[in-house]
Scaffold this motif. Structure first.
Motif, PDB file in Angstrom:
ATOM      1  N   VAL A 155      67.906  80.030  15.860  1.00  0.00           N
ATOM      2  CA  VAL A 155      67.682  81.469  15.791  1.00  0.00           C
ATOM      3  C   VAL A 155      69.031  82.131  15.571  1.00  0.00           C
ATOM      4  O   VAL A 155      69.978  81.876  16.327  1.00  0.00           O
ATOM      5  N   VAL A 156      69.109  82.974  14.537  1.00  0.00           N
ATOM      6  CA  VAL A 156      70.345  83.696  14.216  1.00  0.00           C
ATOM      7  C   VAL A 156      70.128  85.167  14.559  1.00  0.00           C
ATOM      8  O   VAL A 156      69.197  85.789  14.057  1.00  0.00           O
ATOM      9  N   GLY A 157      70.981  85.724  15.405  1.00  0.00           N
ATOM     10  CA  GLY A 157      70.879  87.113  15.805  1.00  0.00           C
ATOM     11  C   GLY A 157      71.158  88.073  14.655  1.00  0.00           C
ATOM     12  O   GLY A 157      71.874  87.742  13.703  1.00  0.00           O
ATOM     13  N   ALA A 158      70.607  89.263  14.750  1.00  0.00           N
ATOM     14  CA  ALA A 158      70.780  90.290  13.722  1.00  0.00           C
ATOM     15  C   ALA A 158      72.265  90.554  13.484  1.00  0.00           C
ATOM     16  O   ALA A 158      73.058  90.635  14.425  1.00  0.00           O
ATOM     17  N   PHE A 166      75.295  74.008  13.402  1.00  0.00           N
ATOM     18  CA  PHE A 166      74.657  74.376  14.662  1.00  0.00           C
ATOM     19  C   PHE A 166      73.493  73.438  14.930  1.00  0.00           C
ATOM     20  O   PHE A 166      72.629  73.234  14.079  1.00  0.00           O
ATOM     21  N   GLU A 167      73.501  72.848  16.130  1.00  0.00           N
ATOM     22  CA  GLU A 167      72.489  71.869  16.522  1.00  0.00           C
ATOM     23  C   GLU A 167      71.107  72.490  16.623  1.00  0.00           C
ATOM     24  O   GLU A 167      70.960  73.705  16.744  1.00  0.00           O
ATOM     25  N   LYS A 168      70.125  71.619  16.653  1.00  0.00           N
ATOM     26  CA  LYS A 168      68.721  71.975  16.816  1.00  0.00           C
ATOM     27  C   LYS A 168      68.537  72.958  17.976  1.00  0.00           C
ATOM     28  O   LYS A 168      69.168  72.818  19.024  1.00  0.00           O
ATOM     29  N   ASN A 169      67.696  73.977  17.747  1.00  0.00           N
ATOM     30  CA  ASN A 169      67.304  74.957  18.769  1.00  0.00           C
ATOM     31  C   ASN A 169      68.448  75.812  19.305  1.00  0.00           C
ATOM     32  O   ASN A 169      68.384  76.316  20.421  1.00  0.00           O
ATOM     33  N   SER A 170      69.496  75.998  18.508  1.00  0.00           N
ATOM     34  CA  SER A 170      70.600  76.865  18.926  1.00  0.00           C
ATOM     35  C   SER A 170      70.246  78.329  18.690  1.00  0.00           C
ATOM     36  O   SER A 170      69.626  78.674  17.688  1.00  0.00           O
ATOM     37  N   ILE A 171      70.660  79.168  19.616  1.00  0.00           N
ATOM     38  CA  ILE A 171      70.599  80.612  19.408  1.00  0.00           C
ATOM     39  C   ILE A 171      72.038  81.043  19.185  1.00  0.00           C
ATOM     40  O   ILE A 171      72.901  80.819  20.037  1.00  0.00           O
ATOM     41  N   ILE A 172      72.291  81.644  18.013  1.00  0.00           N
ATOM     42  CA  ILE A 172      73.658  82.011  17.652  1.00  0.00           C
ATOM     43  C   ILE A 172      73.702  83.476  17.263  1.00  0.00           C
ATOM     44  O   ILE A 172      72.738  84.027  16.740  1.00  0.00           O
ATOM     45  N   ALA A 173      74.838  84.104  17.555  1.00  0.00           N
ATOM     46  CA  ALA A 173      74.989  85.522  17.237  1.00  0.00           C
ATOM     47  C   ALA A 173      76.468  85.864  17.188  1.00  0.00           C
ATOM     48  O   ALA A 173      77.311  85.122  17.683  1.00  0.00           O
ATOM     49  N   ASN A 175      80.081  87.834  15.209  1.00  0.00           N
ATOM     50  CA  ASN A 175      80.940  87.746  14.029  1.00  0.00           C
ATOM     51  C   ASN A 175      82.339  87.372  14.501  1.00  0.00           C
ATOM     52  O   ASN A 175      83.035  88.218  15.022  1.00  0.00           O
ATOM     53  N   PRO A 176      82.714  86.093  14.354  1.00  0.00           N
ATOM     54  CA  PRO A 176      81.917  85.009  13.785  1.00  0.00           C
ATOM     55  C   PRO A 176      80.833  84.563  14.762  1.00  0.00           C
ATOM     56  O   PRO A 176      80.991  84.683  15.977  1.00  0.00           O
ATOM     57  N   ALA A 177      79.739  84.036  14.194  1.00  0.00           N
ATOM     58  CA  ALA A 177      78.622  83.595  15.032  1.00  0.00           C
ATOM     59  C   ALA A 177      79.046  82.419  15.893  1.00  0.00           C
ATOM     60  O   ALA A 177      79.814  81.565  15.472  1.00  0.00           O
ATOM     61  N   ARG A 178      78.535  82.407  17.113  1.00  0.00           N
ATOM     62  CA  ARG A 178      78.802  81.307  18.035  1.00  0.00           C
ATOM     63  C   ARG A 178      77.531  81.026  18.823  1.00  0.00           C
ATOM     64  O   ARG A 178      76.612  81.864  18.878  1.00  0.00           O
ATOM     65  N   LEU A 179      77.491  79.848  19.435  1.00  0.00           N
ATOM     66  CA  LEU A 179      76.346  79.454  20.231  1.00  0.00           C
ATOM     67  C   LEU A 179      76.242  80.360  21.454  1.00  0.00           C
ATOM     68  O   LEU A 179      77.197  80.505  22.203  1.00  0.00           O
ATOM     69  N   ILE A 180      75.080  80.949  21.643  1.00  0.00           N
ATOM     70  CA  ILE A 180      74.819  81.790  22.812  1.00  0.00           C
ATOM     71  C   ILE A 180      74.110  80.951  23.885  1.00  0.00           C
ATOM     72  O   ILE A 180      74.478  80.970  25.048  1.00  0.00           O
ATOM     73  N   LYS A 181      73.066  80.252  23.442  1.00  0.00           N
ATOM     74  CA  LYS A 181      72.332  79.339  24.329  1.00  0.00           C
ATOM     75  C   LYS A 181      71.401  78.506  23.481  1.00  0.00           C
ATOM     76  O   LYS A 181      71.340  78.664  22.267  1.00  0.00           O
ATOM     77  N   LYS A 182      70.653  77.621  24.103  1.00  0.00           N
ATOM     78  CA  LYS A 182      69.691  76.769  23.413  1.00  0.00           C
ATOM     79  C   LYS A 182      68.285  77.279  23.723  1.00  0.00           C
ATOM     80  O   LYS A 182      68.003  77.722  24.831  1.00  0.00           O
TER      81      LYS A 182
END
Length: 185
Positions: A155-158, A166-173, A175-182
Motif C-alpha cells: 500500500v502506497v500512501g497518497a 519494498f517487501e510483501k504487504n508493506s505500507i509505505i508513505a 517523500n522519500p517513501a519509507r516503510l511505515i508498517k506491514k
C-alpha cells in the motif's frame, strides 16, 4: 469518442487488451511500433473528470516510448487519471488499484549529464524496470520512480515518492517513501 472506436484504434496500434475493458472517458494510449502493451481482463481506466471525485488533473496516459518497451497490466486493475510511461518495462499485477493522478515512470525522461541533456541524447536517459505486484494499492498523487519493486499487497500512501524495493504487504508513505508498517494478513 465512443469507446468502441477507441478500442479499434488500440487494436490498430497492436495493443492487446482483455475482455471487459471499461473506458470511462478517453485515455491517451500509445504503443510505439515494436513495443509490447498488454492490458488484462476486467480493467477499468477512468479518464473523465467526474469519473473519480478525488479530482483528476488529466486523462489516463499509457505510453510505450521505445520499440523495446513493455507495459503489462494485469487482470482486474483499476486506474484514474494515472500516467504509466515506459522506455523499458512497467509490470502491474492483477487486482491492483492505482489512485487518481498517480505516475508510474521507469525512466528519468531526460539525461542527467549536462552535455547529454543539451544534446537531447535519448540513449543517455536512465531507465530501470518497475514491478508492482498483485493486490497493491497506489494512493492518489503518488510518484513511482524507475527501479521500484513493490511486492504483492503493498500500500502506497497518497502523495508518496517511491523508489527502491519494498517487501510483501508493506505500507509505505512520505517523500522519500519509507516503510511505515506491514499489513496484517
Amino acid at each position: 469518442m465512443n469507446s468502441n472506436w477507441f478500442k479499434l484504434l488500440m487494436k490498430a496500434m497492436k495493443i492487446d487488451y482483455g475482455k471487459n475493458l471499461l473506458l470511462k472517458g478517453v485515455p491517451v494510449i500509445f504503443n510505439k511500433k515494436g513495443a509490447t502493451l498488454k492490458i488484462g481482463r476486467n480493467v477499468v481506466i477512468k479518464s473523465s473528470f467526474l469519473s473519480n471525485l478525488v479530482g483528476l488533473y488529466q486523462r489516463t496516459i499509457i505510453v510505450t516510448r521505445t520499440s523495446e518497451a513493455e507495459i503489462h497490466i494485469g487482470d482486474n486493475v483499476g486506474m484514474s487519471g494515472a500516467t504509466i510511461y515506459a522506455r523499458k518495462s512497467v509490470k502491474i499485477g492483477k487486482n491492483t488499484h492505482i489512485g487518481g493522478n498517480a505516475k508510474i515512470l521507469d525512466n528519468d525522461f531526460h539525461p542527467l549529464e549536462i552535455e547529454a541533456r543539451n544534446a537531447d541524447n535519448k540513449e543517455k536517459i536512465g531507465t530501470r524496470p518497475v514491478v508492482i505486484g498483485e493486490n497493491c494499492f497506489i494512493g492518489c498523487n503518488s510518484l513511482i520512480l524507475k527501479g521500484t519493486v513493490l511486492e504483492d499487497g503493498c500500500v502506497v500512501g497518497a502523495g508518496a515518492v517511491v523508489s527502491g524495493y519494498f517487501e510483501k504487504n508493506s505500507i509505505i508513505a512520505g517523500n522519500p517513501a519509507r516503510l511505515i508498517k506491514k499489513v496484517q494478513s
